[in-house]
Every structure is written in C-alpha cells, then in structure tokens.
Design an enzyme around this catalytic site. Structure first.
Site, short mmCIF file in Angstrom:
data_model
loop_
_atom_site.label_atom_id
_atom_site.label_comp_id
_atom_site.label_asym_id
_atom_site.label_seq_id
_atom_site.Cartn_x
_atom_site.Cartn_y
_atom_site.Cartn_z
N LYS A 21 0.84 -1.20 0.00
CA LYS A 21 0.00 0.00 0.00
C LYS A 21 0.88 1.25 0.00
O LYS A 21 2.08 1.16 0.27
CB LYS A 21 -0.90 -0.02 1.23
N ARG A 66 -10.17 0.55 14.63
CA ARG A 66 -10.09 1.31 13.37
C ARG A 66 -11.21 0.74 12.52
O ARG A 66 -12.36 1.02 12.76
CB ARG A 66 -8.70 1.13 12.76
N TYR A 100 15.65 31.57 5.25
CA TYR A 100 14.43 32.27 5.67
C TYR A 100 14.37 32.49 7.18
O TYR A 100 14.72 31.60 7.96
CB TYR A 100 13.19 31.44 5.31
N MET A 146 11.36 24.95 0.48
CA MET A 146 10.49 24.02 -0.24
C MET A 146 11.29 23.05 -1.11
O MET A 146 11.03 21.86 -1.14
CB MET A 146 9.49 24.81 -1.10
#
Ligand SMILES: *Cc1c(COP(=O)(O)O)cnc(C)c1O
Length: 816
Positions: free
Chosen positions: A486, A583, A711, A760
C-alpha cells in the site's frame, strides 16, 4: 521406481542450471538441485523436465517419498544421487577446467576483486579472448558456474574467488587452478569466521598453491610476511611484488602534474610513465595490479596506455528507472559480452512491467568466436527472452543485423543513434541499454531518463529480497505471506516491489485502495490482491480486476452481497474483525448476522478472516495483544465453523511476525519489515537498508561569522563557515522539522548538520568539517543517517520518513 546413478557426474552437458528460474536455451542441460534455507531445488525437477531438462543431480538427504513418487514418472530422466550437489558440481567443473592449458588468472583479496577482474577483461581484450566470472560470481557456487564457461575459443581465463571461512579456498583452488595469482589487498575489518588476520590471509593464499606467479602489493607488511611463508612452503610459486612505499620487485610512483594523474612504473631496466583517468587510492591500487599483470604477459606500453585511457570506475549494478514516453530503462552500460547480456536479459524478464521489449546493444566484446556465430547466439538469446526490437550500435553488430528476426535498426556510432533517437519506436516499452564502455551509452541513458532532478531514492532490490527471506525463515510452511504494498509500497515504488514479491512467490499483495490494485493489475501482476478500504462505487472495478475487498462492517457486507446477487461470477472477500485496534472491523455483536448473511450468498467466498494488532511491537502491551488474539481466534473459528469451510486466518504485521511465532496462523502480513525496519535490535541489525535517499550539492559558499542563513534568519554562523545548498526540500519529503540543525546529512563520509530552515526545494547544511565540491553527492538517509535516526529527530516513526519521499523524486532500482 527411480534409478540413481552414483558420482562422478559425467556426460556431454552444455549448460549447467542451478536456478530453476533461469531461462535456459540449450538442450543438453544438467540441473543441480540444491537445498537451501529458503529454497529447495528438488521442487523444480518436474517443471524442468517438462521444459526439456533430462539430467538431474539430487541430494540424498532431500529425497523424500513425495519426490520419489513425482520422479518415477519421468521416464527419460537420468538422476545422479550425491551427498552434496554443490560439491558434485565443483568436481564436474574441476574436470572441465583441466581440458584447457591457456593462462588462468585467479584473483582474491578483501576488496577490488571484481573491479580488477572487469578491468583486466577490458584491458586484455584485443590481445586475448577472455573468459571471466560474470559480475561478482566468486562463491562456492559462483566459481564453478564461471569456470564452466571456459572453452577452446578462449585464450585466457580471469576468475575471482571469495571466501568467508577456513577450508573454503581449497575447493575454489581445485576449480580455478590459476596459473597466475593476484592478491588484491587485505582489509582490516573484523574477520568474522577467522581467529585473526594471519589465518585469513593464509586461507586466501591457498588459491595460489599451484600458480607460477603471485602478484601482490608489498605496502602491507603482514601480507609480505605471509606471502614469504607461503612461497617457502610452495617453492614453485614465484612472488612478484609491487609497492608505492615499501621495497618491492616493481616500484610504483604516483604524481599529479599539470592536473594529470601520472603513474611511473620502475623494474630494473623497465621504466615507464602512464597517464591514468583517475586519482583515488582504491583505483590506483587496482590499476597497479592490472599493469603488473600486463607487463608479466609481455604486453607493450603503447597498448597498455591506449587501453587504460578507456577505463572508468566500474558500476556492476543494473539499474532500472523510469524513462520518457512511458518507458522503463534498464541501464547496464558498463560492458557487453554474452554472459553479461544474458544476466541483463534475465533481469529484464523478471522486472520488466512492459509488454514491449527493446534491446539497445553495442558491438559485443570479441570472444574469439566467428562474428556470424557470435551474433547468431545473440539472436537466439533475444528470441528466447521475447525481445521485439533490436537497436544495434557499431560496425560489427550493424553488419550482422540480418541475423535478427525482430524489428531492427543499426547505427554505426552512438552519435548517429542519438541523432535518430526521436524517430525510434520506443513508446511504452522496456528498454535494455547495454553497451561496451567505449560506446558511452550513458549519454543515451541521460536523454531517455524521465526525471533529471538529481534527487533520487535508490532501492536495493537484493536487500529487499534479503529482508523478505529473513521473515520467510521465521515461518513454518505452509504459512502464507501477504506483502503489504500500500501507499506506493511505503513510498518505495509499488509496481517494482510487487513484481519482486510475485517473483519470489508471495501469496498475496495488500493495497489500501482500489486504484492501487487496478494499477498493479494493469502492470501485469497476477497474484491475489486484497484491498483494505474499497468504496461501494468501486465494487464493479474490483470484480473486473479480480481484486478482493476487505469487508469491515455489516453495511459493507450487505452492499457487496446485493451487488453480487444474481451475478454468475464468484467473488472472494476478506472479513476484518476489530479485536481492539478500533479502526476498521466487525465487532462481537455483528458476528451472528454476518454468518447469517454469508450463508445466503453462494457466489461470495470468504478467502480469509483477519484482524490487526494495535501494539504488536511493544512488550508493555503484550497482555493486550494476547487478548486481541484470543478474541480473534474465538470469533474466526465460530465464523469458519458456521460457513462450513476454512478461510485463512491472519493477524500479524512485521513486528508481530518476529515477536509472536505462536500466532502466525495461516498467513502473515509483512509491511515495513521488507524495508529494513525490524522489531528489536537484533532484527534491525540483520535486516538490510533498502532505500537510500540521495541529492547533491548545488552551491558552496564561505560565510563570514555572524551572518545568517535562509528564511527567517534562523541559521546564525558564529564563525567563518562553509555552507552547502542541497537540492532537496520539504516538497521532496525532507521535513521542515529537520532544519535548524535537527538532522544531519552525509557528505563524503562526514555527517553535516542542517543550518537554518528547510526550504520548499532546497536546504542548507554546514559542511565546514567535510571536504566537498559543488556537484558532490549527499546522502539524506540510508545506512547513515538511518530512517530510525531521522524519525527520532522529528518524533515520528520510520514509516513516515519513507512514505514522505515526494513524488517528484526519481526512484532508481538497483541490483548487484
Ligand atoms: C499496513 C498494514 C500491515 C503491515 O504492517 P507493518 O507494520 O508495516 O508490517 C498489516 N496489516 C494491515 C491491516 C495494515 O494496514
């Protein structure tokens, strides 16, 4: 009745098979059935018989009633019974070796064996017809398979031998019988199965017992001492030493002059300087061995210099990556000979997910065979592996293109290929790119690669296999394995991981959503797939793609049953019970109605009943875990009895497999363990690192004290510092929490802290302590720092570090 012949194995065989999955072509093949920890070769005799193999070597201890029954029907088969199939193979090959009396070079040592062997293969080509070990085939099994290739067409053999215990080298010596020896070096690493380094050296030296000459480096005094002892005992072996520092038969000197790397060789009257294409210590040592050997073979300096010009560092790995035009690239651009080609085709056959297969091939290394015969062999191989299109580069292959049945294109040079690349029909195919060094196919690969963003996640397929086997060994047959793939196989790459799992015979794959399952089916995976969380809207697709839903509530069950009502097809479902995780899952009150409903619908079969543990990794909660399992067993048995058949029961994830052998039931669900995350110190140390995230340095700056970095001006330097900007940021999955010195990256072996905030697409690290240049590789995680370390630094778990790796990061799959 099965008649067994006794050893020695003899006969006219032209191919040895030890791995039933190899795609053999020859009719006179012999199969050696080897019983290993994970694999019993005897299981494959019947299928191999069906594919045409007639001769089998089997191990006495493995012969069971079951096998005798199976084999008694194989009328044309010849069986040899032996105590040890590998030993029988070794005897057969040792006898084969005796038929040839051209020089054979045997190489051993701690490091550099494969590189020295590969380089010699390249360097001697042109003067000799070389036969050599493929890749790093240097084990008790690899050596006989290598030496078996010797034939009358060759004029020199080059084989490597690797050992890890006392007593092993004698076997390898008998097979290789080297006339020339090279002892590459001896590492200082802890010698696991040896008392000390002396014993280890002495064992390795046994390879040279019957050699005429032994080449070694005299700069290691312990080696000098042991070689002297060895030569005393084996008076016919002449030692030939070289040294940069110590006294030796041959003096080597290395300088960098005008930016050129120059090696000077001096032995008596023979002195010569040669330009090298590299400067690092390991390559220097390796090339010195090669040069000494070439001089020993009386090759002239012009030839040597010319050949060395083309040498490049060896990458023995095959790599698989995504290409443009929806292609898949299998990159094996180091060398090109028949054996290497077959290994690469095997890799393509096992891992390729595309229907259409293209092979880009340069001229092959000449093996002394007639050109037409050589390319007829190539053509047979390509047919055997179902190649649709061949693209040949080089004069020789181009003039032999008419030998190929498939669609073919020929180019005289790599440049000509590059000029025409856009016109070639490459769309939606797997492309094997395999070329001899001097064709420089790396330029072709660069043009075909899909993502040039240099940040990449390398996935080591052999490590993945190792980890699968680690868990497999904990299971008692016939316990099944569901590999959880998965979430893009935990960020690693679902198709490739699923393919490997299917290849190794896992019984089920587990995905989270229907789309993930559909994708795997579209890529040709055929093993059963369970979908953990499908929506109602997707039921039709589940059925269409043969995917099996998890059913976790009565509502779900009703919806699915009414969907199936009146259909002719059968469907399999998996019943999920909530035993404490809270769950998804059915609870105690649901069981009676569940049974009632299941009995109504004959075309829905319960394939398995399962539950999930909330804290299988944590001993403090073992009481709770036991109670979950107890509930699970009670409910599952009740359901199974009521429906009148026995679905598979399963409850364990990776950590559970190791910690609760008594709860394996019919199947286990293996997830994060595949990627090297264990359940305790011992398992962590035995599992291998699968994923390595790498980037590179875009720029280096020297920043004066008191300036700030990035930054928000968070990164203050208190002294003159060397700061590198790395091409990875939080959008690639390098969490912002790693900034401000919270994590380190590895730059040329030195851990360097981040400085300032992660951006980023980039981040900055303080590399004041490292030696580095712009463009150098940076390891974000791998062996060191590990995903465990990174997870601890931002208070999460290794799972999240893996799954965070961004989609734009290119995945490259590697095989040793
Ligand atoms: C993800 C998952 C697993 C695998 O867990 P690991 O801890 O990664 O081994 C097993 N079962 C279910 C239901 C899962 O969702």
């Amino acid at each position: 009745m099965v008649n067994f012949l006794e050893e020695p194995v003899n006969g006219n065989f032209n191919q040895i098979i030890t791995d039933s999955r190899t795609n053999f072509i020859k009719d006179k093949a012999i199969f050696f059935a080897i019983k290993g920890a994970n694999h019993d070769g005897h299981e494959y005799i019947v299928p191999l018989y069906k594919r045409g193999v007639r001769c089998f070597v089997v191990e006495a201890a493995a012969i069971s009633e079951k096998f005798l029954k199976q084999w008694s029907g194989l009328n044309e088969a010849v069986f040899y019974k032996t105590d040890n199939a590998i030993a029988a193979l070794q005897h057969l090959v040792a006898a084969h070796r005796k038929a040839f009396n051209y020089p054979v070079v045997g190489i051993t040592g701690s490091n550099g064996k494969t590189i020295v062997k590969e380089w010699l293969g390249t360097l001697l080509n042109g003067k000799y017809n070389v036969v050599k070990s493929p890749k790093s085939y240097n084990s008790q099994l690899g050596v006989p398979l290598s030496v078996w290739q010797m034939s009358a067409q060759h004029s020199i053999g080059i084989f490597e031998a690797g050992i890890s215990r006392v007593g092993e080298m004698e076997h390898l010596q008998k097979i290789i019988q080297p006339s020339i020896g090279i002892f590459t070096n001896i590492g200082t690493a802890h010698a696991e199965y040896f008392e000390n380094l002396e014993q280890k050296i002495d064992e390795k030296l046994k390879l040279f017992m019957q050699a005429d000459v032994l080449i070694y480096c005299a700069d290691n005094s312990l080696l000098v001492q042991r070689v002297a002892k060895f030569c005393e005992k084996h008076a016919t072996v002449k030692s030939l030493s070289w040294g940069m520092e110590a006294e030796a038969d041959i003096r080597m000197k290395h300088d960098i002059t005008d930016g050129k790397s120059i090696l000077t060789y001096t032995a008596d009257a023979d002195s010569y300087s040669i330009v090298l294409p590299f400067t690092d210590a390991a390559s220097l040592q390796n090339i010195c061995h090669c040069i000494v050997l070439m001089r020993y073979l009386a090759l002239d300096w012009n030839f040597i210099q010319q050949k060395i010009h083309w040498l490049k560092p060896v990458s023995m790995r095959l790599s698989l990556k995504e290409g443009i035009k929806n292609t898949q690239i299998i990159d094996d651009t180091y060398n090109n000979d028949l054996v290497g080609l077959q290994l690469a085709l095997d890799f393509m056959y096992q891992h390729s997910k595309k229907q259409k297969k293209v092979c880009m091939l340069s001229d092959l290394l000449q093996t002394g065979e007639d050109e037409a015969v050589l390319y007829r062999h190539v053509s047979q191989l390509l047919n055997q592996y179902g190649i649709d299109t061949i693209i040949g580069v080089g004069a020789t292959i181009s003039r032999n293109l008419d030998q190929f049945k498939q669609q073919s294109f020929g180019f005289y040079s790599t440049q000509e290929l590059i000029d025409n690349l856009a016109k070639l029909p490459l769309e939606n195919s797997s492309i094997l790119i395999k070329g001899a060094r001097k064709f420089e196919f790396e330029h072709v690969v660069a043009l075909l690669e899909a993502r040039l963003h240099e940040t990449r996640l390398e996935i080591h397929l052999d490590a993945l296999t190792h980890n699968l086997n680690y868990f497999k060994n904990k299971l008692k047959p016939p316990t099944k394995i569901m590999a959880m793939v998965k979430a893009f196989a935990y960020g690693v790459g679902n198709v490739e991981v699923a393919q490997l799992m299917q290849f190794h015979g896992v019984d089920y794959l587990g995905v989270a959503y229907t789309d993930e399952g559909v994708l795997l089916r579209n890529e040709g995976l055929h093993v059963p797939i369970m979908v953990l969380n499908p929506t109602e809207a997707e039921f039709e697709r589940l059925l269409q793609y043969n995917l099996e839903p998890e059913i976790y509530s009565l509502n779900r069950l009703k919806a699915f049953l009414s969907f199936m009502d009146g259909k002719a097809e059968m469907a399999k479902i998996h019943i999920k019970l909530d035993t404490g995780m809270h769950r998804l899952g059915l609870v105690a009150q649901d069981i009676d109605e569940l049974i009632f409903l299941l009995k109504q619908t004959p075309n829905v079969l319960v394939a398995s009943i399962f539950s999930h543990l909330a804290a299988s990794e944590n001993a403090t909660h073992d009481g709770f875990t036991n109670s979950q399992v107890e509930k699970f067993q009670g409910w599952a048995k009740k359901i199974s009895q009521a429906i009148g058949y026995s679905p598979i029961f399963h409850i364990l994830n990776s950590s559970g497999i190791g910690r609760f052998p008594e709860y394996h039931f019919g199947m286990v669900r293996l997830g994060v363990g595949l990627y090297g995350v264990g359940y305790d110190e011992a398992s962590n140390s035995q599992l291998k690192t699968v994923a390595v995230l790498k980037s590179h340095i875009s720029q280096i700056k020297t920043i004066p004290a008191h300036e700030t970095i990035g930054y928000g001006r968070w990164g203050k330097v208190d002294k003159h510092s060397k700061i590198a900007t790395i091409a990875i940021g939080y959008a690639d999955g390098y969490d912002r929490g790693f900034g401000r010195g919270q994590a380190h990256v590895l730059v040329n072996g030195v851990l360097c802290p981040t400085i300032g905030n992660i951006c980023m697409d980039m981040c900055m690290v303080d590399i004041s302590k490292a030696t580095a240049q712009e463009g150098d590789e940076v390891i974000i995680f791998g062996e060191n720092p590990s995903i465990f370390t990174l997870a601890a630094q931002i208070d999460t778990i290794p799972y999240e570090i893996l799954t965070n790796v961004g989609e734009r990061v290119k995945r490259v799959f590697l095989k040793e």
